[in-house]
Design a protein around this motif. Structure first.
Motif, mmCIF file in Angstrom:
data_model
loop_
_atom_site.group_PDB
_atom_site.id
_atom_site.type_symbol
_atom_site.label_atom_id
_atom_site.label_comp_id
_atom_site.label_asym_id
_atom_site.label_seq_id
_atom_site.Cartn_x
_atom_site.Cartn_y
_atom_site.Cartn_z
ATOM 1 N N GLN A 13 -8.611 -9.518 -7.418
ATOM 2 C CA GLN A 13 -9.076 -9.631 -6.029
ATOM 3 C C GLN A 13 -10.585 -9.561 -6.060
ATOM 4 O O GLN A 13 -11.173 -8.901 -6.925
ATOM 5 N N CYS A 61 -11.519 -8.983 4.548
ATOM 6 C CA CYS A 61 -11.985 -8.857 3.164
ATOM 7 C C CYS A 61 -11.276 -9.766 2.153
ATOM 8 O O CYS A 61 -11.817 -10.025 1.107
ATOM 9 N N CYS A 102 -2.005 -8.894 4.959
ATOM 10 C CA CYS A 102 -2.237 -8.133 6.196
ATOM 11 C C CYS A 102 -1.875 -8.953 7.423
ATOM 12 O O CYS A 102 -1.736 -8.399 8.517
ATOM 13 N N THR A 157 -8.854 -9.009 0.167
ATOM 14 C CA THR A 157 -8.391 -8.315 -1.040
ATOM 15 C C THR A 157 -6.891 -8.007 -1.006
ATOM 16 O O THR A 157 -6.390 -7.244 -1.831
ATOM 17 N N CYS A 158 -6.182 -8.624 -0.070
ATOM 18 C CA CYS A 158 -4.718 -8.517 -0.032
ATOM 19 C C CYS A 158 -4.102 -9.909 -0.222
ATOM 20 O O CYS A 158 -2.965 -10.154 0.152
ATOM 21 N N ARG A 183 0.829 -1.212 0.000
ATOM 22 C CA ARG A 183 0.000 0.000 0.000
ATOM 23 C C ARG A 183 0.860 1.257 0.000
ATOM 24 O O ARG A 183 0.646 2.173 -0.792
ATOM 25 N N ASP A 218 -5.457 -4.741 -3.012
ATOM 26 C CA ASP A 218 -6.449 -3.688 -2.772
ATOM 27 C C ASP A 218 -6.554 -3.296 -1.301
ATOM 28 O O ASP A 218 -6.703 -2.123 -0.988
ATOM 29 N N ALA A 219 -6.504 -4.271 -0.407
ATOM 30 C CA ALA A 219 -6.556 -4.022 1.040
ATOM 31 C C ALA A 219 -7.749 -3.162 1.436
ATOM 32 O O ALA A 219 -7.615 -2.188 2.167
ATOM 33 N N ASP A 220 -8.922 -3.544 0.967
ATOM 34 C CA ASP A 220 -10.138 -2.768 1.215
ATOM 35 C C ASP A 220 -10.452 -2.568 2.693
ATOM 36 O O ASP A 220 -10.979 -1.531 3.080
ATOM 37 N N CYS A 221 -10.129 -3.547 3.541
ATOM 38 C CA CYS A 221 -10.465 -3.425 4.966
ATOM 39 C C CYS A 221 -9.351 -2.748 5.765
ATOM 40 O O CYS A 221 -9.461 -2.588 6.973
ATOM 41 N N GLY A 222 -8.262 -2.390 5.105
ATOM 42 C CA GLY A 222 -7.181 -1.693 5.775
ATOM 43 C C GLY A 222 -6.310 -2.555 6.670
ATOM 44 O O GLY A 222 -5.549 -2.053 7.472
#
Length: 107
Positions: free
Chosen positions: A106, A46, A87, A48-49, A29, A37-41
Motif C-alpha cells: 500500500q 488515503c 472502505c 491504503t485499503c 481491521r 492499512d486503512a490509514d485514514c480510518g
C-alpha cells in the motif's frame, strides 16, 4: 454474517465473518488482516485499503463513486476493472463469499 476471503499478496488466505453494515475494510481491521492499512480510518482519503476484487464479484458490487475513482489514482498498481477501496464497500448478506486480494504493498 457474510464470509469474506482476504488474500495477501503472497497467497495467504484469511476467511472471516463480517457483520452486515460494516465495510470490507472494517472487517479486515477488526480481524487483524495484514495488507489493509486503512490509514485514514475509512474516510476515503488515503487509498491504503486498496484491493483487487475477484472477477466473479465485480458485477455484484455497487459502482465506484467519483471520490473512490479519484483516490484509486494514488493506489499501488491500480487495475481499472478490479481495484476498489474496501472502505467504500458496505457488507451485505449478498456479499457472502466475496473474495479480495491485497496488492503487493500500500502507498
Amino acid at each position: 454474517m457474510a464470509k469474506i476471503t482476504y488474500i495477501e499478496h503472497d497467497g495467504t488466505q484469511h476467511e472471516v465473518d463480517v457483520k452486515p453494515g460494516m465495510t470490507v475494510m472494517e472487517g479486515a481491521r477488526d480481524n487483524g488482516i495484514p495488507g489493509i492499512d486503512a490509514d485514514c480510518g475509512g474516510a476515503c482519503a488515503c487509498s491504503t485499503c486498496h484491493v483487487y476484487v475477484d472477477p466473479a464479484w465485480l458485477d455484484k458490487l455497487p459502482a465506484k463513486d467519483p471520490m473512490e475513482e479519484d483516490m484509486l489514482d494514488f493506489a499501488y498498481e491500480p487495475d481499472p476493472a478490479r481495484s476498489r477501496l474496501t472502505c467504500q464497500i458496505k457488507v451485505t448478506d449478498e456479499l457472502d463469499g466475496l473474495v479480495v486480494q491485497m496488492p503487493e504493498r500500500q502507498i
